[in-house]
Write a protein that holds these residues in place. Structure first.
Motif, PDB file in Angstrom:
ATOM      1  N   HIS A  65     -59.234 -64.494 -17.612  1.00  0.00           N
ATOM      2  CA  HIS A  65     -60.229 -63.526 -17.140  1.00  0.00           C
ATOM      3  C   HIS A  65     -59.953 -62.175 -17.776  1.00  0.00           C
ATOM      4  O   HIS A  65     -58.862 -61.619 -17.614  1.00  0.00           O
ATOM      5  CB  HIS A  65     -60.169 -63.410 -15.614  1.00  0.00           C
ATOM      6  N   PRO A  66     -60.940 -61.627 -18.514  1.00  0.00           N
ATOM      7  CA  PRO A  66     -60.742 -60.310 -19.125  1.00  0.00           C
ATOM      8  C   PRO A  66     -60.701 -59.220 -18.046  1.00  0.00           C
ATOM      9  O   PRO A  66     -61.492 -59.240 -17.104  1.00  0.00           O
ATOM     10  CB  PRO A  66     -61.956 -60.143 -20.032  1.00  0.00           C
ATOM     11  N   ILE A  67     -59.764 -58.288 -18.192  1.00  0.00           N
ATOM     12  CA  ILE A  67     -59.588 -57.229 -17.209  1.00  0.00           C
ATOM     13  C   ILE A  67     -59.983 -55.872 -17.770  1.00  0.00           C
ATOM     14  O   ILE A  67     -60.818 -55.175 -17.210  1.00  0.00           O
ATOM     15  CB  ILE A  67     -58.131 -57.180 -16.702  1.00  0.00           C
ATOM     16  N   CYS A  68     -59.378 -55.493 -18.901  1.00  0.00           N
ATOM     17  CA  CYS A  68     -59.663 -54.183 -19.491  1.00  0.00           C
ATOM     18  C   CYS A  68     -59.137 -54.163 -20.917  1.00  0.00           C
ATOM     19  O   CYS A  68     -58.566 -55.139 -21.393  1.00  0.00           O
ATOM     20  CB  CYS A  68     -59.021 -53.069 -18.668  1.00  0.00           C
ATOM     21  N   LEU A  69     -59.310 -53.035 -21.589  1.00  0.00           N
ATOM     22  CA  LEU A  69     -58.714 -52.824 -22.902  1.00  0.00           C
ATOM     23  C   LEU A  69     -57.285 -52.340 -22.715  1.00  0.00           C
ATOM     24  O   LEU A  69     -56.977 -51.684 -21.720  1.00  0.00           O
ATOM     25  CB  LEU A  69     -59.511 -51.774 -23.681  1.00  0.00           C
ATOM     26  N   GLU A  70     -56.420 -52.657 -23.676  1.00  0.00           N
ATOM     27  CA  GLU A  70     -55.033 -52.181 -23.600  1.00  0.00           C
ATOM     28  C   GLU A  70     -54.984 -50.660 -23.527  1.00  0.00           C
ATOM     29  O   GLU A  70     -54.153 -50.090 -22.822  1.00  0.00           O
ATOM     30  CB  GLU A  70     -54.229 -52.653 -24.816  1.00  0.00           C
ATOM     31  N   SER A  71     -55.898 -49.994 -24.216  1.00  0.00           N
ATOM     32  CA  SER A  71     -55.912 -48.532 -24.252  1.00  0.00           C
ATOM     33  C   SER A  71     -56.357 -47.910 -22.928  1.00  0.00           C
ATOM     34  O   SER A  71     -56.180 -46.710 -22.712  1.00  0.00           O
ATOM     35  CB  SER A  71     -56.825 -48.049 -25.384  1.00  0.00           C
ATOM     36  N   ASP A  72     -56.928 -48.709 -22.021  1.00  0.00           N
ATOM     37  CA  ASP A  72     -57.387 -48.185 -20.723  1.00  0.00           C
ATOM     38  C   ASP A  72     -56.234 -47.900 -19.767  1.00  0.00           C
ATOM     39  O   ASP A  72     -56.415 -47.159 -18.791  1.00  0.00           O
ATOM     40  CB  ASP A  72     -58.347 -49.180 -20.049  1.00  0.00           C
ATOM     41  N   VAL A  73     -55.074 -48.503 -20.009  1.00  0.00           N
ATOM     42  CA  VAL A  73     -53.935 -48.336 -19.101  1.00  0.00           C
ATOM     43  C   VAL A  73     -52.771 -47.713 -19.882  1.00  0.00           C
ATOM     44  O   VAL A  73     -52.095 -48.408 -20.644  1.00  0.00           O
ATOM     45  CB  VAL A  73     -53.499 -49.685 -18.479  1.00  0.00           C
ATOM     46  N   PRO A  74     -52.527 -46.413 -19.711  1.00  0.00           N
ATOM     47  CA  PRO A  74     -51.429 -45.759 -20.440  1.00  0.00           C
ATOM     48  C   PRO A  74     -50.065 -46.326 -20.054  1.00  0.00           C
ATOM     49  O   PRO A  74     -49.903 -46.929 -18.994  1.00  0.00           O
ATOM     50  CB  PRO A  74     -51.530 -44.293 -20.006  1.00  0.00           C
ATOM     51  N   LEU A  75     -49.089 -46.077 -20.906  1.00  0.00           N
ATOM     52  CA  LEU A  75     -47.717 -46.529 -20.682  1.00  0.00           C
ATOM     53  C   LEU A  75     -47.205 -46.015 -19.338  1.00  0.00           C
ATOM     54  O   LEU A  75     -47.333 -44.840 -19.015  1.00  0.00           O
ATOM     55  CB  LEU A  75     -46.814 -46.018 -21.811  1.00  0.00           C
ATOM     56  N   GLY A  76     -46.638 -46.912 -18.534  1.00  0.00           N
ATOM     57  CA  GLY A  76     -46.077 -46.537 -17.238  1.00  0.00           C
ATOM     58  C   GLY A  76     -47.107 -46.391 -16.132  1.00  0.00           C
ATOM     59  O   GLY A  76     -46.759 -46.009 -15.019  1.00  0.00           O
ATOM     60  N   GLU A  77     -48.343 -46.719 -16.405  1.00  0.00           N
ATOM     61  CA  GLU A  77     -49.406 -46.593 -15.400  1.00  0.00           C
ATOM     62  C   GLU A  77     -49.841 -47.974 -14.918  1.00  0.00           C
ATOM     63  O   GLU A  77     -49.485 -49.001 -15.485  1.00  0.00           O
ATOM     64  CB  GLU A  77     -50.606 -45.835 -15.979  1.00  0.00           C
ATOM     65  N   SER A  78     -50.643 -47.957 -13.869  1.00  0.00           N
ATOM     66  CA  SER A  78     -51.162 -49.216 -13.309  1.00  0.00           C
ATOM     67  C   SER A  78     -52.675 -49.141 -13.227  1.00  0.00           C
ATOM     68  O   SER A  78     -53.276 -48.067 -13.321  1.00  0.00           O
ATOM     69  CB  SER A  78     -50.561 -49.478 -11.927  1.00  0.00           C
ATOM     70  N   TYR A  79     -53.284 -50.298 -13.039  1.00  0.00           N
ATOM     71  CA  TYR A  79     -54.740 -50.425 -12.993  1.00  0.00           C
ATOM     72  C   TYR A  79     -55.067 -51.450 -11.919  1.00  0.00           C
ATOM     73  O   TYR A  79     -54.528 -52.557 -11.928  1.00  0.00           O
ATOM     74  CB  TYR A  79     -55.236 -50.884 -14.377  1.00  0.00           C
ATOM     75  N   MET A  80     -55.926 -51.082 -10.971  1.00  0.00           N
ATOM     76  CA  MET A  80     -56.324 -51.998  -9.905  1.00  0.00           C
ATOM     77  C   MET A  80     -57.592 -52.736 -10.322  1.00  0.00           C
ATOM     78  O   MET A  80     -58.505 -52.127 -10.892  1.00  0.00           O
ATOM     79  CB  MET A  80     -56.559 -51.229  -8.611  1.00  0.00           C
ATOM     80  N   PHE A  81     -57.657 -54.048 -10.012  1.00  0.00           N
ATOM     81  CA  PHE A  81     -58.824 -54.839 -10.384  1.00  0.00           C
ATOM     82  C   PHE A  81     -59.009 -56.018  -9.434  1.00  0.00           C
ATOM     83  O   PHE A  81     -58.110 -56.372  -8.681  1.00  0.00           O
ATOM     84  CB  PHE A  81     -58.704 -55.338 -11.829  1.00  0.00           C
ATOM     85  N   GLU A  82     -60.200 -56.585  -9.484  1.00  0.00           N
ATOM     86  CA  GLU A  82     -60.527 -57.842  -8.798  1.00  0.00           C
ATOM     87  C   GLU A  82     -61.112 -58.777  -9.833  1.00  0.00           C
ATOM     88  O   GLU A  82     -61.739 -58.330 -10.790  1.00  0.00           O
ATOM     89  CB  GLU A  82     -61.533 -57.602  -7.669  1.00  0.00           C
ATOM     90  N   ILE A  83     -60.934 -60.062  -9.632  1.00  0.00           N
ATOM     91  CA  ILE A  83     -61.459 -61.052 -10.566  1.00  0.00           C
ATOM     92  C   ILE A  83     -62.806 -61.531 -10.047  1.00  0.00           C
ATOM     93  O   ILE A  83     -62.902 -61.999  -8.909  1.00  0.00           O
ATOM     94  CB  ILE A  83     -60.476 -62.219 -10.740  1.00  0.00           C
ATOM     95  N   GLU A  84     -63.819 -61.394 -10.885  1.00  0.00           N
ATOM     96  CA  GLU A  84     -65.165 -61.808 -10.491  1.00  0.00           C
ATOM     97  C   GLU A  84     -65.218 -63.302 -10.220  1.00  0.00           C
ATOM     98  O   GLU A  84     -64.633 -64.094 -10.946  1.00  0.00           O
ATOM     99  CB  GLU A  84     -66.168 -61.480 -11.604  1.00  0.00           C
ATOM    100  N   GLY A  85     -65.909 -63.678  -9.156  1.00  0.00           N
ATOM    101  CA  GLY A  85     -66.090 -65.080  -8.831  1.00  0.00           C
ATOM    102  C   GLY A  85     -64.977 -65.686  -7.997  1.00  0.00           C
ATOM    103  O   GLY A  85     -65.103 -66.803  -7.529  1.00  0.00           O
TER     104      GLY A  85
END
Length: 168
Positions: A65-85
């Protein structure tokens, strides 16, 4: 004003007594009726939960499942997501640096509080009861959580971050 024993008590005074003792009195019959209704409601609710789980079982996470681009999450940061479906479980994607990425369920295994990645501590923190998890493995470091965080496998492909179910 004295009461005349021959006077009949009006209906409204019988229905709405003015004395506190009479106003708070609950008969055994009323109490039994309340308990019966409450027990029936609990039985119906429990039956509905069982029927829902049998009729609509949870679908396992399949595929990538695609989540985001690597560039969307800087080093040492986190990204919250849900998986569609899938069932609506929040996840936490962490960029640990040098191509090292991790994804975990964002619910603490203690009481399902939302966890967050603390780069300053280098740990995943549950702010509700000060539980801490290892951001590389999801293992419990400190606190009341009884189990490690459930983890997803992270795949990097063409600058995209994808997740899939962890192989057991």
């Amino acid at each position: 004003m004295s009461k005349n024993p021959n006077q009949e008590i009006p209906k409204w005074k019988q229905d709405f007594p003015l004395e506190q003792k009479e106003a708070t009195h609950v008969s055994r019959r009323e109490f039994a009726k309340f308990l019966t209704l409450l027990s029936g409601a609990l039985a119906v609710g429990s039956t509905a939960i069982v029927v829902k789980s049998l009729a609509f079982p949870d679908q396992p996470l399949v595929g990538e499942h695609p989540i985001c681009l690597e560039s969307d999450v800087p080093l040492g940061e986190s990204y919250m997501f849900e998986i569609e479906g899938s069932k609506t479980i929040p996840y936490l994607l962490i960029n640990l640096g040098e191509g090292e990425w991790r994804a975990f369920e964002q619910k603490c295994t203690h009481l399902s509080c939302a966890v967050k990645y603390r780069h300053d501590l280098g740990q995943i923190e549950c702010p509700c009861h000060k539980g801490y998890f290892n951001p590389r493995t999801g293992d419990v470091i400190q606190g009341p959580p009884p189990r490690p965080l459930p983890q997803l496998e992270v795949v990097l492909r063409d600058g995209m971050v994808l997740v899939k179910a962890q192989q057991v």
